[in-house]
Write a protein that holds these residues in place. Structure first.
Motif, short mmCIF file in Angstrom:
data_model
loop_
_atom_site.label_atom_id
_atom_site.label_comp_id
_atom_site.label_asym_id
_atom_site.label_seq_id
_atom_site.Cartn_x
_atom_site.Cartn_y
_atom_site.Cartn_z
N GLY A 40 43.71 35.22 37.70
CA GLY A 40 42.64 34.50 38.37
C GLY A 40 42.14 35.14 39.64
N LYS A 77 34.25 35.13 33.60
CA LYS A 77 35.32 34.40 34.27
C LYS A 77 35.04 34.12 35.74
CE LYS A 77 38.96 36.22 31.28
NZ LYS A 77 40.28 36.88 31.23
N ASN A 80 36.07 30.85 37.68
CA ASN A 80 37.47 30.52 37.93
C ASN A 80 38.22 31.60 38.70
OD1 ASN A 80 37.21 28.13 36.41
ND2 ASN A 80 37.46 29.30 34.51
#
Length: 246
Positions: A40, A77, A80
């Motif tokens: 992440g 992505k 996030n």
């Protein structure tokens, strides 16, 4: 840091909340990009600022080699991901005294933390051995490699091999032979021998098959190796997946 009587000012900061772990990178790393993205975190590789006033501004973003692919993945992505800036220094001498101090103590912490993690694993294995799951004299060690020891950097400098051994983190020190020159391998074993002297840890040698292995056996024997591990990357030659499950 506090236990060593250091202050935030020593690192060019006003308080401890501003002091963060740091590393020194000399080039972008797609491998690190991918690893951290799975956790992440998205890295933005930037050039270091020329003054403290520019710390929050990016002077120039260094794009990864595959710009289009990287951009697509980032967009997928992006929602996030936590974005983190990592500076690229082509000349490490340009780092400020405060940056060098923080880098040094970051590495000290990483070495300490690594020893704690492996030390905990060592205790677990020892306890299981006492309960009969393993033989009682089982040898425990990560796979150190000859080249990092030869270059006295232990990968990227984050592990102090002598602190590892003198703290008795593991009861055994294993070296892999991933370097062709037996003299350099011998130098690596000399370092291991010196580190192991306090607690008398034994030495092991992981030898990849079919890579001048006779010379490697002699090198290991000459340097006090007590356990040899033969490793094959395939059924007959050193190619393909690691098939050394037995």
């Amino acid at each position: 840091m506090k236990t060593n009587n250091l202050t935030p000012e020593f690192f060019g900061k006003k308080n401890w909340e501003e002091v963060e772990a740091t590393g020194i990178a000399t080039r972008t790393s797609p491998i690190i990009d991918n690893i951290l993205r799975n956790f992440g975190v998205e890295i933005e590789w930037v050039q270091p600022s020329k003054s403290k006033d520019e710390d929050e501004e990016v002077s120039r973003v260094i794009q990864p080699e595959n710009v289009e692919d990287a951009a697509k993945k980032q967009e997928e992505k992006k929602e996030n991901l936590r974005r983190v800036k990592v500076q690229i220094r082509t000349n490490l001498q340009d780092a400020t005294p405060e940056e060098k101090r923080l880098y040094c103590w970051t590495q000290k912490f990483r070495s300490y933390y690594t020893r704690q993690i492996y030390g905990t694993g060592t205790k677990v294995v020892k306890d299981l051995a006492e309960k009969g799951f393993f033989k009682k004299d089982i040898k425990i060690s990560p796979n150190f490699q000859a080249a990092p020891m030869m270059e006295t950097r232990m990968w990227d400098g984050a592990l102090n091999l002598f602190e590892w051994a003198t703290n008795n983190t593991t009861n055994f020190l294993l070296c892999e032979d991933w370097i062709h020159d037996p003299y350099r391998v011998a130098f690596g074993f000399s370092l291991l021998n010196a580190a192991a002297r306090k607690n008398k840890q034994g030495l092991g040698y992981l030898i990849v098959v079919d890579r001048n292995f006779r010379t490697r056996y002699l090198t290991g024997l000459a340097n006090g190796v007590v356990l040899f591990i033969d490793y094959s990357y395939g059924p007959t030659i050193t190619k393909g997946p690691a098939w050394a499950s037995s």
